[in-house]
Design an enzyme around this catalytic site. Structure first.
Site, PDB file in Angstrom:
ATOM      1  N   GLY A 191       5.321 -10.641  -7.913  1.00  0.00           N
ATOM      2  CA  GLY A 191       6.317 -10.094  -6.974  1.00  0.00           C
ATOM      3  C   GLY A 191       5.636  -9.576  -5.690  1.00  0.00           C
TER       4      GLY A 191
ATOM      5  N   GLN B 288       4.387  -4.430   1.517  1.00  0.00           N
ATOM      6  CA  GLN B 288       3.243  -4.848   1.342  1.00  0.00           C
ATOM      7  C   GLN B 288       2.468  -5.789   2.353  1.00  0.00           C
ATOM      8  OE1 GLN B 288       4.502  -5.926  -2.934  1.00  0.00           O
ATOM      9  NE2 GLN B 288       2.412  -5.010  -3.213  1.00  0.00           N
TER      10      GLN B 288
ATOM     11  N   CYS C 253      -0.182  -4.053  -9.191  1.00  0.00           N
ATOM     12  CA  CYS C 253       0.531  -3.880  -7.935  1.00  0.00           C
ATOM     13  C   CYS C 253      -0.799  -4.451  -7.171  1.00  0.00           C
ATOM     14  CB  CYS C 253       0.750  -2.504  -7.392  1.00  0.00           C
ATOM     15  SG  CYS C 253       1.757  -2.832  -5.775  1.00  0.00           S
ATOM     16  N   LEU C 254      -0.448  -5.527  -6.424  1.00  0.00           N
ATOM     17  CA  LEU C 254      -1.241  -6.254  -5.514  1.00  0.00           C
ATOM     18  C   LEU C 254      -1.872  -5.092  -4.308  1.00  0.00           C
ATOM     19  CD1 LEU C 254       0.385  -9.578  -4.514  1.00  0.00           C
ATOM     20  CD2 LEU C 254      -1.358  -9.096  -6.353  1.00  0.00           C
TER      21      LEU C 254
ATOM     22  N   HIS D  70      10.163  -2.550  -9.862  1.00  0.00           N
ATOM     23  CA  HIS D  70       9.058  -2.297  -9.146  1.00  0.00           C
ATOM     24  C   HIS D  70       8.938  -2.715  -7.698  1.00  0.00           C
ATOM     25  CE1 HIS D  70       4.279  -2.531  -8.984  1.00  0.00           C
ATOM     26  NE2 HIS D  70       4.431  -3.092  -7.920  1.00  0.00           N
ATOM     27  N   GLU D  71       9.642  -4.030  -7.534  1.00  0.00           N
ATOM     28  CA  GLU D  71       9.692  -4.388  -6.180  1.00  0.00           C
ATOM     29  C   GLU D  71      10.683  -3.640  -5.135  1.00  0.00           C
ATOM     30  OE1 GLU D  71       7.549  -6.122  -5.111  1.00  0.00           O
ATOM     31  OE2 GLU D  71       6.800  -6.834  -7.114  1.00  0.00           O
TER      32      GLU D  71
ATOM     33  N   HIS E 270       9.197  -0.492  -4.062  1.00  0.00           N
ATOM     34  CA  HIS E 270       8.349  -0.511  -2.722  1.00  0.00           C
ATOM     35  C   HIS E 270       9.404  -0.576  -1.394  1.00  0.00           C
ATOM     36  CE1 HIS E 270       4.451  -1.887  -4.143  1.00  0.00           C
ATOM     37  NE2 HIS E 270       4.909  -2.700  -4.673  1.00  0.00           N
TER      38      HIS E 270
HETATM   39 NI    NI Z   1       3.627  -3.578  -6.155  1.00  0.00          NI
END
Ligand code: NI
Length: 179
Positions: A49, A54, A101-102, A143-144, A147
């Site tokens: 995701g 991000q 998470c990236l 999670h997304e 963000h």
């Molecule tokens: Ni993330």
């Protein structure tokens, strides 16, 4: 195709709540290209995701895809574009699960999430979508959507004891499971 730079924790973009997109913006070539670039970026980073904050943009936009072969998933999640999403819990059940998470490279932690959620959003054409889902898909959605509110999974961890680097997780996790 363009691979976008992913912001890491500490960058203010990750803590800035995103704003809703207008129908005109959704239909614009610039936004359609951004969606394609976010999909390419998610795949290039091996993420499941990616949310617009991000990639340094305060827009309510995220992309999700979980390949069927992915060991993190209980099942594949098709490529899904979320525009202006809202997520609500269905029932009281929560479930613990590992997240990464990236924007927080190499780390993993156990996060409690609602087991089942109702997602309302627009797709990339601006058409309404409504999905009730559970399991890993529900986890990724939560999670997304976090963000888009300026939150990361660390904020959702009731304690930090499970926090681990991926390398150490793979090396030592079996020790925990044997104890
Ligand atoms: Ni993330």
């Amino acid at each position: 195709m363009a691979i976008l730079k992913v912001a890491r924790i500490g960058h203010p973009a990750l803590r800035t709540p995103a704003r809703a997109l207008t129908p005109e913006e959704i239909a614009s070539p610039a936004l359609q290209k951004l969606i394609d670039d976010m999909i390419d970026t998610m795949k290039d980073y091996d993420g499941v995701g990616l949310a617009a904050p991000q990639v340094h943009l305060d827009l309510q936009l995220a992309v999700i895809e979980v390949p069927g072969r992915d060991e993190r998933a209980e099942g594949a999640v098709p490529l899904t574009v979320l525009v202006n999403p809202s997520v609500t819990k269905v029932g009281d059940a929560t479930v613990d699960g590992w997240e990464g998470c990236l924007s927080i490279p190499e780390l993993r932690g156990i996060v409690p999430r609602a087991k089942r959620v109702l997602l309302k959003a627009l797709d990339r054409e601006g058409r309404p979508i409504e999905v009730e889902t559970a399991g890993f898909f529900a986890r990724v959605i939560q999670h997304e959507c976090d963000h888009l509110d300026g939150r990361v999974y660390l904020d959702r961890m009731p304690h930090m004891r499970s926090l681990t680097y991926l390398h150490e997780m793979e090396k030592y996790r079996h020790v925990d499971e044997d104890e």
